[in-house]
Motif scaffolding. Structure first.
Motif, short mmCIF file in Angstrom:
data_model
loop_
_atom_site.label_atom_id
_atom_site.label_comp_id
_atom_site.label_asym_id
_atom_site.label_seq_id
_atom_site.Cartn_x
_atom_site.Cartn_y
_atom_site.Cartn_z
N UNK A 213 -2.38 0.38 11.67
CA UNK A 213 -2.64 0.83 10.37
C UNK A 213 -3.01 -0.35 9.46
N UNK A 214 -3.63 0.07 8.23
CA UNK A 214 -3.63 -1.02 7.04
C UNK A 214 -2.70 -0.72 5.84
N UNK A 215 -1.73 -1.49 5.76
CA UNK A 215 -0.97 -1.48 4.49
C UNK A 215 -1.51 -2.11 3.27
N UNK A 216 -1.86 -1.27 2.22
CA UNK A 216 -2.75 -2.03 1.16
C UNK A 216 -2.08 -3.20 0.40
N UNK A 217 -0.68 -3.33 0.75
CA UNK A 217 0.27 -4.42 -0.24
C UNK A 217 -0.11 -5.66 0.68
N UNK A 218 0.90 -6.45 0.92
CA UNK A 218 0.86 -7.94 1.45
C UNK A 218 0.88 -7.87 2.82
N UNK A 219 1.51 -6.75 3.56
CA UNK A 219 1.13 -6.82 4.92
C UNK A 219 -0.18 -6.63 5.58
N UNK A 220 -0.80 -5.69 5.17
CA UNK A 220 -2.14 -5.81 5.64
C UNK A 220 -2.44 -5.20 6.87
N UNK A 221 -2.98 -5.69 7.74
CA UNK A 221 -3.43 -5.02 9.47
C UNK A 221 -2.05 -5.03 10.12
N UNK A 222 -1.55 -4.09 10.63
CA UNK A 222 -0.21 -4.23 11.51
C UNK A 222 -0.38 -3.32 12.65
N UNK A 223 -0.24 -3.77 13.88
CA UNK A 223 -0.01 -2.98 15.08
C UNK A 223 1.23 -2.16 14.96
#
Length: 300
Positions: A213-223
């Motif tokens: 997924x893409x988290x629009x905040x600081x996390x960014x791309x995450x499996x």
């Protein structure tokens, strides 16, 4: 920049579909937030797709799908394509020219023929074509598309895009001369490096299928997928971080009305999330990497 989610309807992610029925209220709100849709005529020429789009009350950016048709040995009839555009004008926001794959002169002939038939397609300039063709489009149209980029490596594409943006598409101060759409951009760095007016991407569904997924905040791309082999690779998965970091990212997801457990388990939960997240990310332009600059911008 407008980001068009490509393939929402060809993925059968319409509002009365079986996938939509499995979503929670929050996930439906995420799916319903989509405003920009791109679909390929090659795939949605059948009436059942038209009916779904019309029933949902949306309009689409219509790509001819000529490359997909070409790879499958299918020929798109330009007359049928134009008739479809006229017949379904109420669901079409804009349409791109029927490409003649590998033949820029053929693409231009199709542009002229579609205009003769009363359709006003956006012209398409492809990777590797003579750049005087691009100059003609820039001088004569307000909105054009750039295509043929999907099979090109990101480093090679960056060199080419730097040149055509510097030499043909921007003024000295870096502002675009016209509106430019980038077809099939999957690289976030290239998506945000240039002053595109619009782009489209199917990354929302590709990432979801691969557990991301893409988290629009600081996390960014995450499996996030529970089935991912990266769960045991330190730093490569939501659950492969220190517990405090994992809980912080989960908290960030919850503030955006996401459910971390459903995102771990369900591809369609990730569909809804990414369909919302990618346009939101693009709209905010939250990219901290390097950006394209003209020579004048670099000097001053």
């Amino acid at each position: 920049m407008r980001l068009f989610n490509a393939g929402i309807y060809t993925s059968n992610f319409d509002k009365l579909g079986t996938v939509y029925a499995r979503l929670t209220d929050d996930e439906r709100a995420q799916r319903d937030s989509c405003e920009n849709f791109l679909e390929s005529y090659h795939y949605i020429h059948s009436q059942r797709y038209v009916d779904k789009i019309r029933r949902d009350g949306v309009r689409v950016f219509l790509d001819s799908g000529a490359f997909s048709a070409f790879t499958q040995g299918v020929t798109i009839d330009i007359g049928e394509f134009c008739d479809y555009c006229h017949r379904n004008a109420d669901i079409i926001e804009c349409v791109s020219v029927l490409d003649a794959i590998g033949d820029y002169k053929g693409t231009w002939r199709n542009q002229a023929e579609m205009e003769r038939r009363g359709v006003k397609p956006l012209p398409c300039f492809h990777y590797g074509e003579p750049e005087d063709v691009l100059d003609y489009y820039v001088e004569n149209y307000e909105y054009i598309t750039i295509g043929g980029m999907v099979p090109i490596s990101t480093p090679q594409l960056r060199v080419w895009l730097d040149r055509i943006w510097a030499d043909h598409l921007t003024n000295a101060d870096g502002t675009p001369k016209i509106k430019v759409h980038g077809f099939g951009l999957t690289s976030l760095p290239l998506m945000f490096r240039y002053p595109w007016y619009s782009v489209d991407s199917s990354t929302w569904v590709q990432w979801a299928a691969n557990g991301m997924i893409l988290v629009p905040g600081r996390a960014g791309q995450i499996d996030v997928s529970n089935k991912s082999s990266r769960r045991k690779q330190w730093g490569q998965h939501l659950d492969a971080h220190p517990e405090m970091v994992t809980r912080a990212i989960e908290g960030e997801i919850r503030t955006m009305r996401g459910d971390p457990e459903r995102l771990r388990d369900l591809y369609y939960s990730r569909w809804a999330w990414n369909a919302w997240a990618f346009p939101k990310y693009a709209e905010a332009k939250q990219w901290e990497g390097d950006r394209f600059e003209t020579v004048e911008q670099r000097l001053f």
